[in-house]
Design an enzyme around this catalytic site. Structure first.
Site, PDB file in Angstrom:
ATOM      1  CB  CYS A  85      -0.973  -0.039   1.168  1.00  0.00           C
ATOM      2  SG  CYS A  85      -2.346   1.144   1.016  1.00  0.00           S
ATOM      3  CG  HIS A 193      -3.130  -3.755   3.462  1.00  0.00           C
ATOM      4  ND1 HIS A 193      -2.191  -3.091   4.223  1.00  0.00           N
ATOM      5  CD2 HIS A 193      -3.769  -2.804   2.747  1.00  0.00           C
ATOM      6  CE1 HIS A 193      -2.266  -1.785   3.985  1.00  0.00           C
ATOM      7  NE2 HIS A 193      -3.219  -1.588   3.085  1.00  0.00           N
ATOM      8  CD  GLU A 195      -0.402  -5.664   5.837  1.00  0.00           C
ATOM      9  OE1 GLU A 195      -0.704  -4.467   5.983  1.00  0.00           O
ATOM     10  OE2 GLU A 195      -0.288  -6.197   4.707  1.00  0.00           O
TER      11      GLU A 195
END
Length: 227
Positions: A85, A193, A195
């Site tokens: 991002c 994302h 994660e």
């Protein structure tokens, strides 16, 4: 495997990135934007957020930070770097990846579970996926519209450097591009994302039911396990 996680003023997701590294079997190492020392790490993650308040352009000030100057040198020498991002925006502003991320075509901030197709499985961060595999990871951005000139786009397509494409393009990115890599495959940037999709109960919906999606974990395992 020691993986550095950079914190800038305005970073939001460095704790999530560190947790993803631990779940993948690696050792996260906190790196500070004003410190040029990478503390002996083997790879680096530039996390999401709003570095320096997104002043000037997203990622523009962060690209000049002392830690990024060192990362540029190490990345050109082959060190793996992942930009997520805002981290993707930093990589573009630092000219480690081509193109730019601009305001979403809708002019709105987008937050949703996003389906992606994995296009390139030869990079340091994606070799644990299958070519053409569809994954779902969260997306949250206001400036996620990928833009590049025709020559750059032709180069990315011709060299197979588009790593991820949106299944349902949410922000108007050219050629449905969600993530790209450099010529040697050690640097990857993507807007969604990974994660946030590493642990059952906290990620997006998966095949086993609500909140069971862990499609992002493979990116961190890829760098920890190596090839």
């Amino acid at each position: 495997m020691k993986i550095g996680i950079v914190t800038f003023p305005g970073s939001l997701d460095e704790v999530d990135a560190a947790r993803a590294v631990r779940l993948a079997g690696g050792t996260p190492v906190a790196l500070w934007h004003a410190d040029a020392d990478l503390r002996g790490v083997d790879a680096v993650v530039l996390p999401g957020g709003f570095s320096y308040g997104d002043y000037l352009r997203c990622g523009a000030i962060a690209a000049l930070a002392p830690v990024v100057r060192t990362i540029i040198d190490r990345a050109k020498g082959g060190m793996p770097v992942l930009g997520i991002c805002n981290g993707f925006q930093v990589l573009c502003e630092a000219h480690l990846l081509p193109g730019a991320l601009m305001r979403n075509e809708s002019q709105e901030f987008i937050c949703r579970e996003q389906r992606l197709t994995v296009e390139n499985v030869t990079t340091a961060w994606t070799h644990t996926y299958d070519s053409g595999q569809e994954i779902t990871i969260p997306l949250k951005n206001g400036e996620g519209c990928y833009r590049a000139d025709d020559e750059t786009l032709a180069e990315l397509e011709g060299e197979g450097r588009v790593v991820f494409r949106y299944v349902d393009n949410p922000n108007g990115s050219l050629a449905d591009i969600a993530g790209i890599t450099n010529e040697t495959g050690n640097i990857v940037g993507l807007m969604p994302h990974p994660e946030h999709a590493v642990e059952v109960g906290f990620g997006p919906d998966g095949a086993a039911g609500p909140r069971t999606g862990t499609d992002g974990l493979a990116m961190f395992r890829a760098i920890v396990e190596g090839r």
